[in-house]
Scaffold this motif. Sequence first.
Motif, PDB file in Angstrom:
ATOM      1  N   ARG A  91       0.884  -1.284   0.013  1.00  0.00           N
ATOM      2  CA  ARG A  91       0.133  -0.084  -0.113  1.00  0.00           C
ATOM      3  C   ARG A  91       0.832   1.460   0.055  1.00  0.00           C
ATOM      4  NH1 ARG A  91       0.297  -2.508   4.608  1.00  0.00           N
ATOM      5  NH2 ARG A  91       0.333  -1.479   6.656  1.00  0.00           N
ATOM      6  N   THR A 102      -5.190  -0.230   5.770  1.00  0.00           N
ATOM      7  CA  THR A 102      -4.635  -1.760   5.726  1.00  0.00           C
ATOM      8  C   THR A 102      -5.827  -2.562   5.146  1.00  0.00           C
ATOM      9  OG1 THR A 102      -5.587  -2.274   7.915  1.00  0.00           O
ATOM     10  CG2 THR A 102      -3.432  -1.470   8.118  1.00  0.00           C
ATOM     11  N   THR A 105      -8.876  -3.697   7.225  1.00  0.00           N
ATOM     12  CA  THR A 105     -10.046  -2.919   7.082  1.00  0.00           C
ATOM     13  C   THR A 105     -10.643  -2.687   5.865  1.00  0.00           C
ATOM     14  OG1 THR A 105      -8.846  -1.566   8.851  1.00  0.00           O
ATOM     15  CG2 THR A 105     -10.600  -0.302   7.894  1.00  0.00           C
ATOM     16  N   VAL A 141     -14.454  -3.271  11.254  1.00  0.00           N
ATOM     17  CA  VAL A 141     -13.846  -4.365  11.840  1.00  0.00           C
ATOM     18  C   VAL A 141     -14.103  -4.304  13.408  1.00  0.00           C
ATOM     19  CG1 VAL A 141     -11.501  -5.298  12.398  1.00  0.00           C
ATOM     20  CG2 VAL A 141     -12.198  -4.485   9.998  1.00  0.00           C
ATOM     21  N   PHE A 144     -10.060  -9.559  14.423  1.00  0.00           N
ATOM     22  CA  PHE A 144      -9.336 -10.063  13.118  1.00  0.00           C
ATOM     23  C   PHE A 144      -8.116 -10.955  13.867  1.00  0.00           C
ATOM     24  CE2 PHE A 144      -5.437  -7.755  13.059  1.00  0.00           C
ATOM     25  CZ  PHE A 144      -5.814  -6.415  13.551  1.00  0.00           C
TER      26      PHE A 144
ATOM     27  N   HIS B 243       2.804   2.975  13.801  1.00  0.00           N
ATOM     28  CA  HIS B 243       1.670   2.649  13.078  1.00  0.00           C
ATOM     29  C   HIS B 243       0.247   3.290  13.721  1.00  0.00           C
ATOM     30  CE1 HIS B 243       4.219  -0.101  10.954  1.00  0.00           C
ATOM     31  NE2 HIS B 243       3.388  -0.026  10.132  1.00  0.00           N
ATOM     32  N   LEU B 341      -5.707  -7.648  20.687  1.00  0.00           N
ATOM     33  CA  LEU B 341      -4.936  -7.886  19.444  1.00  0.00           C
ATOM     34  C   LEU B 341      -3.963  -8.904  20.180  1.00  0.00           C
ATOM     35  CD1 LEU B 341      -4.076  -7.867  16.463  1.00  0.00           C
ATOM     36  CD2 LEU B 341      -2.579  -5.968  17.187  1.00  0.00           C
ATOM     37  N   THR B 342      -4.132 -10.169  19.349  1.00  0.00           N
ATOM     38  CA  THR B 342      -3.029 -11.257  19.765  1.00  0.00           C
ATOM     39  C   THR B 342      -1.858 -11.412  18.786  1.00  0.00           C
ATOM     40  OG1 THR B 342      -4.925 -12.509  20.982  1.00  0.00           O
ATOM     41  CG2 THR B 342      -2.953 -13.728  20.571  1.00  0.00           C
ATOM     42  N   GLU B 344       1.915 -13.305  18.103  1.00  0.00           N
ATOM     43  CA  GLU B 344       3.041 -14.170  18.335  1.00  0.00           C
ATOM     44  C   GLU B 344       4.197 -13.617  17.971  1.00  0.00           C
ATOM     45  OE1 GLU B 344       3.565 -18.413  16.599  1.00  0.00           O
ATOM     46  OE2 GLU B 344       2.184 -18.753  18.168  1.00  0.00           O
ATOM     47  N   GLN B 354       5.043  -7.303   8.954  1.00  0.00           N
ATOM     48  CA  GLN B 354       3.673  -7.762   9.554  1.00  0.00           C
ATOM     49  C   GLN B 354       2.995  -7.579  10.806  1.00  0.00           C
ATOM     50  OE1 GLN B 354       5.017 -12.044   9.216  1.00  0.00           O
ATOM     51  NE2 GLN B 354       4.940 -12.002   7.082  1.00  0.00           N
ATOM     52  N   GLY B 356       3.563  -4.399  11.880  1.00  0.00           N
ATOM     53  CA  GLY B 356       3.123  -3.169  11.424  1.00  0.00           C
ATOM     54  C   GLY B 356       1.468  -3.312  10.915  1.00  0.00           C
ATOM     55  N   VAL B 357       1.346  -4.273  10.154  1.00  0.00           N
ATOM     56  CA  VAL B 357      -0.059  -4.245   9.412  1.00  0.00           C
ATOM     57  C   VAL B 357      -1.025  -4.675  10.533  1.00  0.00           C
ATOM     58  CG1 VAL B 357      -1.504  -5.798   7.919  1.00  0.00           C
ATOM     59  CG2 VAL B 357       0.693  -5.171   7.134  1.00  0.00           C
ATOM     60  N   ARG B 358      -0.871  -5.621  11.192  1.00  0.00           N
ATOM     61  CA  ARG B 358      -1.590  -5.790  12.620  1.00  0.00           C
ATOM     62  C   ARG B 358      -1.862  -4.514  13.505  1.00  0.00           C
ATOM     63  NH1 ARG B 358       0.484  -9.957  10.318  1.00  0.00           N
ATOM     64  NH2 ARG B 358      -0.032 -12.149  10.661  1.00  0.00           N
ATOM     65  N   GLU B 360      -1.494  -1.415  12.784  1.00  0.00           N
ATOM     66  CA  GLU B 360      -2.276  -0.523  12.027  1.00  0.00           C
ATOM     67  C   GLU B 360      -3.757  -0.637  11.842  1.00  0.00           C
ATOM     68  OE1 GLU B 360      -0.127   0.702   8.569  1.00  0.00           O
ATOM     69  OE2 GLU B 360      -1.763   1.886   7.696  1.00  0.00           O
ATOM     70  N   ALA B 361      -4.149  -1.898  11.546  1.00  0.00           N
ATOM     71  CA  ALA B 361      -5.327  -2.486  11.431  1.00  0.00           C
ATOM     72  C   ALA B 361      -6.002  -2.524  12.806  1.00  0.00           C
ATOM     73  CB  ALA B 361      -5.383  -3.904  10.946  1.00  0.00           C
ATOM     74  N   PHE B 362      -5.267  -2.705  13.693  1.00  0.00           N
ATOM     75  CA  PHE B 362      -6.025  -2.645  15.171  1.00  0.00           C
ATOM     76  C   PHE B 362      -6.391  -1.273  15.354  1.00  0.00           C
ATOM     77  CE2 PHE B 362      -5.468  -3.369  19.842  1.00  0.00           C
ATOM     78  CZ  PHE B 362      -6.844  -4.138  20.157  1.00  0.00           C
ATOM     79  N   GLU B 364      -6.739   1.187  13.471  1.00  0.00           N
ATOM     80  CA  GLU B 364      -7.887   1.463  12.407  1.00  0.00           C
ATOM     81  C   GLU B 364      -9.401   1.114  13.254  1.00  0.00           C
ATOM     82  OE1 GLU B 364      -5.677   1.499   8.239  1.00  0.00           O
ATOM     83  OE2 GLU B 364      -6.898  -0.095   8.774  1.00  0.00           O
ATOM     84  N   MET B 365      -9.370  -0.314  13.692  1.00  0.00           N
ATOM     85  CA  MET B 365     -10.424  -0.887  14.220  1.00  0.00           C
ATOM     86  C   MET B 365     -10.966  -0.007  15.555  1.00  0.00           C
ATOM     87  SD  MET B 365     -10.607  -4.694  15.588  1.00  0.00           S
ATOM     88  CE  MET B 365     -10.668  -4.487  17.537  1.00  0.00           C
ATOM     89  N   THR B 370     -11.229   5.744   9.650  1.00  0.00           N
ATOM     90  CA  THR B 370     -10.011   5.800   8.904  1.00  0.00           C
ATOM     91  C   THR B 370      -9.215   7.230   8.904  1.00  0.00           C
ATOM     92  OG1 THR B 370     -11.238   5.428   6.852  1.00  0.00           O
ATOM     93  CG2 THR B 370     -10.099   3.478   7.813  1.00  0.00           C
TER      94      THR B 370
END
Lengths: 294, 371
Positions: A91, A102, A105, A141, A144, B243, B341-342, B344, B354, B356-358, B360-362, B364-365, B370
Amino acid sequence: MAEEFWRWSETSWRNPDLEGWQKGTLTAGVDIGSTSTQAVLLSDKRLVAYASIRTGANSKDSAHNAMRKVFDLTGLRQEDIAFTVGTGYGRVNVPFADKTITEITCHAKGAHYIYGSTVRTILDMGGQDCKAIHCDETGRVVSFMMNDKCAAGTGRGMEVIADLLGVPIEEIGERSLQVEKDPPPITSQCVVFAKTEVGHLMREGWTKEQVLAAYCEAMAERVARLLRQNEMVEDFAITGGIAKNIGVVKRIERLMHVKALQSDYDSQIAGALGGAVLGYDLLQRRKKRARKTE
Amino acid sequence: MKPTIAIDNAYIESWKQKGGKVVGTVCCHIPEEIIHAAGMLPVRIRGTECTDDRDGELWMTDYACGFCRACLQNLISGKYHFLDGIVVSDGCMFVQRLYDNWKVIGNTKCKVNLNVPRNHDHLAVRYFVDELKILKEEMEKLSGREITDEALNASIDLYNETRALIRELFSLTKGEHPLVSGTETLQWTIKAMSMPKEIYNQELKAFIEEAKGREPITGYGARLMMIGSAVDDPDYVHIFEEHGGLIVTDYNCYGTRYLWQDVTRKEGETPLESIARSYLEKLTCPRMTDLHDEMYEDMLRLAKEFDVDGIVYVRLKNCCLWGGESVFFYDRFKEDGYPVLTLEKEEITTNAGQVGVRAEAFVEMLEGGTD
């Protein structure tokens, strides 16, 4: 040159029912995944056109190429687009994006657009990762879970098996169902080891259909675990390339005791579509704010 | 971000040049006050700075968690060349194995395995006092100095001052206008484990004063609390803060669980008894037997106190303590209005993108939108 069975067809589409568009409301979503890239164009939240291509070595070029396909179909140009959202693992490499969001979302929002407000659980099976997403009635969301340790349980793994067995990737799903009884699933988590196991099964005299059934079953079991770990609430929808594989979809449905929602939309565009929808919402908010400050 | 204090740093070099002894500790249940009262410098062993844990894996196998493997690797590779002794608790199975391996291959003069009870009733406290007496004797032998009650009381006072300062540091993340980030708070708690407290307290005091005059942190999308296995790497926390998140508090044995609650004194108690009771009463850890409810209440209290929007639950791969602990808190946090957010984690972070994606998405959630 050896035949490449993994090569799935690139697609592009323009909405034949849409006569024209309002320039100030055109929003785009560009989803650069590890394996495929999609560009989706909306006018006032109505689908205008989309393109789905293979991601090349350069993510920026992939973004441009996907958008170019959309522009070829519509005669539009980049400057006509009011807002663009970049999503997916690449992205940050969408040079013309106004915002990045992301894929988690975006997929939830895209699935909400495609399947409607009753969808609560989305399984996105992408090229190199899988996501189980739980969303509310607005496509927001709620939780997830993501699995991207390796290519196992993803589109890339399926591509490897297509080449190994010499079965075109589009045929894998149907052929995996052409067995009298499902054999035990492939046991290896790792695609590299799965390849070895497949070779062994072929030497044992398994048919290609049996091996495909075992592979699809293994993939379905892996993603079912992910779905259970997160939250499985109906309605249920699958997005991403693997949603086109009926062999995997049917097996997930059996394991989860649910029926996946169906749609005429291409399941691979959900991320980019969600990006374009979110882009539209952001555009409206910004316009509203600008009006307030005037 | 500013660099985190190095394992082998100038403070330790200066300490050694003056003839001082250094004792490494593993696990936050080891009362450093006893080591300090013997005139020695306690430093906490960490797995950071390790980019390849091949020797750790050779000795402990990949069955052990990456954190313990990296700690052993750092010990074997000589990153802790300045150590004169090491004190390891039976904090978890792999920490115990870290001690076992070091006992066989380690070159420090002194190696102590401290048995820390898994409960905090009066019998456990009595038992722990006896264990601390053994530790005291070992530290006296290593330092060549008797540990008097007077010295212990002075150490308790100094450490309580550190605790108060660390609590003040974390208080700067509170409110609408936080002044310090989670990356900074972790860097400061790690610094506390890596240098003499006498100097540290002065430096932290100065930092707090400087931070109070800063512009508040803005632009973050969600206030987060990081809980779970040992996170000794501020770079990992920084991923979340890059993020859109702000880690305002934690439940981490390298963060708030290191020096938070004071060692308190009760009438008639010896200093060792005060230390034993206070250490067993401190913020709990899944190593304790059936104290999951207490632990949840502790975490919930922190979440409320720091006004967090969501919980980041980090579990190290193969972590025998936090690996399965979520069964006791996951649903409860959700019921109490805190999404979780879990993640590992491996000790050597190779998947920052990877994560970072989680993250950022968390965020956003949690933002619910957004923009």
